[in-house]
Design a protein around this motif. Structure first.
Motif, PDB file in Angstrom:
ATOM      1  N   LEU A  92       0.851  -1.189   0.000  1.00 58.49           N
ATOM      2  CA  LEU A  92       0.000   0.000   0.000  1.00 58.49           C
ATOM      3  C   LEU A  92       0.887   1.240   0.000  1.00 58.49           C
ATOM      4  O   LEU A  92       1.806   1.358   0.826  1.00 58.49           O
ATOM      5  N   VAL A  93       0.609   2.147  -0.926  1.00 61.24           N
ATOM      6  CA  VAL A  93       1.419   3.353  -1.041  1.00 61.24           C
ATOM      7  C   VAL A  93       0.501   4.525  -1.381  1.00 61.24           C
ATOM      8  O   VAL A  93      -0.542   4.331  -2.026  1.00 61.24           O
ATOM      9  N   GLN A  94       0.884   5.709  -0.964  1.00 60.14           N
ATOM     10  CA  GLN A  94       0.100   6.894  -1.301  1.00 60.14           C
ATOM     11  C   GLN A  94       0.377   7.326  -2.729  1.00 60.14           C
ATOM     12  O   GLN A  94       1.465   7.067  -3.275  1.00 60.14           O
ATOM     13  N   ALA A  95      -0.576   7.995  -3.309  1.00 58.09           N
ATOM     14  CA  ALA A  95      -0.383   8.535  -4.654  1.00 58.09           C
ATOM     15  C   ALA A  95       0.856   9.424  -4.690  1.00 58.09           C
ATOM     16  O   ALA A  95       1.104  10.197  -3.763  1.00 58.09           O
ATOM     17  N   GLY A  96       1.631   9.260  -5.749  1.00 58.42           N
ATOM     18  CA  GLY A  96       2.883   9.979  -5.880  1.00 58.42           C
ATOM     19  C   GLY A  96       4.081   9.232  -5.347  1.00 58.42           C
ATOM     20  O   GLY A  96       5.234   9.626  -5.589  1.00 58.42           O
ATOM     21  N   LEU A 127       3.242   6.992  -8.571  1.00 55.06           N
ATOM     22  CA  LEU A 127       2.103   6.080  -8.643  1.00 55.06           C
ATOM     23  C   LEU A 127       0.784   6.832  -8.542  1.00 55.06           C
ATOM     24  O   LEU A 127       0.660   7.830  -7.818  1.00 55.06           O
ATOM     25  N   LYS A 128      -0.204   6.310  -9.276  1.00 55.00           N
ATOM     26  CA  LYS A 128      -1.544   6.880  -9.312  1.00 55.00           C
ATOM     27  C   LYS A 128      -2.550   5.844  -8.827  1.00 55.00           C
ATOM     28  O   LYS A 128      -2.271   4.637  -8.863  1.00 55.00           O
ATOM     29  N   SER A 129      -3.725   6.290  -8.442  1.00 59.10           N
ATOM     30  CA  SER A 129      -4.742   5.354  -7.966  1.00 59.10           C
ATOM     31  C   SER A 129      -5.097   4.335  -9.050  1.00 59.10           C
ATOM     32  O   SER A 129      -5.388   3.178  -8.743  1.00 59.10           O
ATOM     33  N   GLY A 180       1.455 -13.390  -8.477  1.00 60.80           N
ATOM     34  CA  GLY A 180       0.998 -12.017  -8.417  1.00 60.80           C
ATOM     35  C   GLY A 180       1.311 -11.353  -7.089  1.00 60.80           C
ATOM     36  O   GLY A 180       1.448 -12.014  -6.055  1.00 60.80           O
ATOM     37  N   THR A 181       1.420 -10.021  -7.136  1.00 59.81           N
ATOM     38  CA  THR A 181       1.620  -9.233  -5.924  1.00 59.81           C
ATOM     39  C   THR A 181       0.708  -8.006  -6.004  1.00 59.81           C
ATOM     40  O   THR A 181       0.618  -7.351  -7.046  1.00 59.81           O
ATOM     41  N   GLN A 182       0.018  -7.727  -4.917  1.00 62.36           N
ATOM     42  CA  GLN A 182      -0.977  -6.652  -4.903  1.00 62.36           C
ATOM     43  C   GLN A 182      -0.304  -5.298  -4.705  1.00 62.36           C
ATOM     44  O   GLN A 182       0.506  -5.127  -3.788  1.00 62.36           O
ATOM     45  N   VAL A 183      -0.664  -4.364  -5.557  1.00 67.25           N
ATOM     46  CA  VAL A 183      -0.247  -2.963  -5.407  1.00 67.25           C
ATOM     47  C   VAL A 183      -1.508  -2.129  -5.233  1.00 67.25           C
ATOM     48  O   VAL A 183      -2.412  -2.167  -6.081  1.00 67.25           O
ATOM     49  N   THR A 184      -1.567  -1.396  -4.136  1.00 64.70           N
ATOM     50  CA  THR A 184      -2.710  -0.531  -3.869  1.00 64.70           C
ATOM     51  C   THR A 184      -2.208   0.897  -3.665  1.00 64.70           C
ATOM     52  O   THR A 184      -1.351   1.131  -2.805  1.00 64.70           O
ATOM     53  N   VAL A 185      -2.738   1.811  -4.458  1.00 64.94           N
ATOM     54  CA  VAL A 185      -2.332   3.214  -4.385  1.00 64.94           C
ATOM     55  C   VAL A 185      -3.508   4.009  -3.844  1.00 64.94           C
ATOM     56  O   VAL A 185      -4.580   4.040  -4.459  1.00 64.94           O
ATOM     57  N   SER A 186      -3.307   4.640  -2.710  1.00 62.61           N
ATOM     58  CA  SER A 186      -4.378   5.425  -2.094  1.00 62.61           C
ATOM     59  C   SER A 186      -4.263   6.882  -2.524  1.00 62.61           C
ATOM     60  O   SER A 186      -3.162   7.436  -2.613  1.00 62.61           O
ATOM     61  N   SER A 187      -5.413   7.477  -2.797  1.00 61.19           N
ATOM     62  CA  SER A 187      -5.405   8.876  -3.267  1.00 61.19           C
ATOM     63  C   SER A 187      -5.625   9.839  -2.108  1.00 61.19           C
ATOM     64  O   SER A 187      -5.899   9.436  -0.999  1.00 61.19           O
TER      65      SER A 187
END
Length: 114
Positions: free
Chosen positions: A11-15, A86-88, A107-114
Motif C-alpha cells: 500500500l502506497v500513497q499517490a505519488g 504512482l496513481k490510484s 501475483g503481488t498486490q499494489v494498492t495506491v491510495s489517493s
C-alpha cells in the motif's frame, strides 16, 4: 519446472514509489524475454512492460511510460519493475510472465491510495 515468485507489492500513497521483484527458476533466465502484466478489479489483464533477454530493449504501455522502469539482473535470475509517481489507477495485482513458457507468477498486490 518454471517458477516465478513476485514480491514488493503493498500500500502506497499517490505519488509514491514501489519496486517489484520477480525471482525466476527452472529455466535459463538469461536467454528469455520477460514481461510484467497487471490486472485491476473488473478489468482484463494488461501488459505493462517487457524486457529482452539481455535487457537491451524495453517496451512500456502508454499509461506507464516515463513512470515505470523494467530491468533485470541475469546473475540473480530476477526481473524488476520500478514504479514511480504512482496513481490510484495503478492499483492492481501485478504479475511476472515468462513468455516462452506461458508461465505466470502468483501475483503481488499494489494498492495506491489517493
Amino acid at each position: 519446472q518454471v517458477q516465478l515468485v513476485e514480491s514488493g507489492g503493498g500500500l502506497v500513497q499517490a505519488g509514491g514509489s514501489l519496486r517489484l521483484s520477480c525471482a525466476a527458476s527452472g529455466f535459463i533466465f538469461r536467454l528469455h524475454s520477460m514481461d510484467w502484466y497487471r490486472q485491476a478489479p473488473g478489468k482484463q489483464r494488461e501488459l505493462v512492460a517487457s524486457i529482452t533477454s539481455s535487457g537491451g530493449r524495453t517496451n512500456y504501455a502508454d499509461s506507464v511510460k516515463g513512470r515505470f522502469t523494467i530491468s533485470r539482473d541475469n546473475a540473480k535470475n530476477t526481473v524488476y519493475l520500478q514504479m514511480n509517481s504512482l496513481k490510484s489507477e495503478d492499483t492492481a495485482v501485478y504479475y511476472c510472465y515468462a513468455r516462452a513458457f506461458s508461465s505466470w507468477g502468483q501475483g503481488t498486490q499494489v494498492t495506491v491510495s489517493s
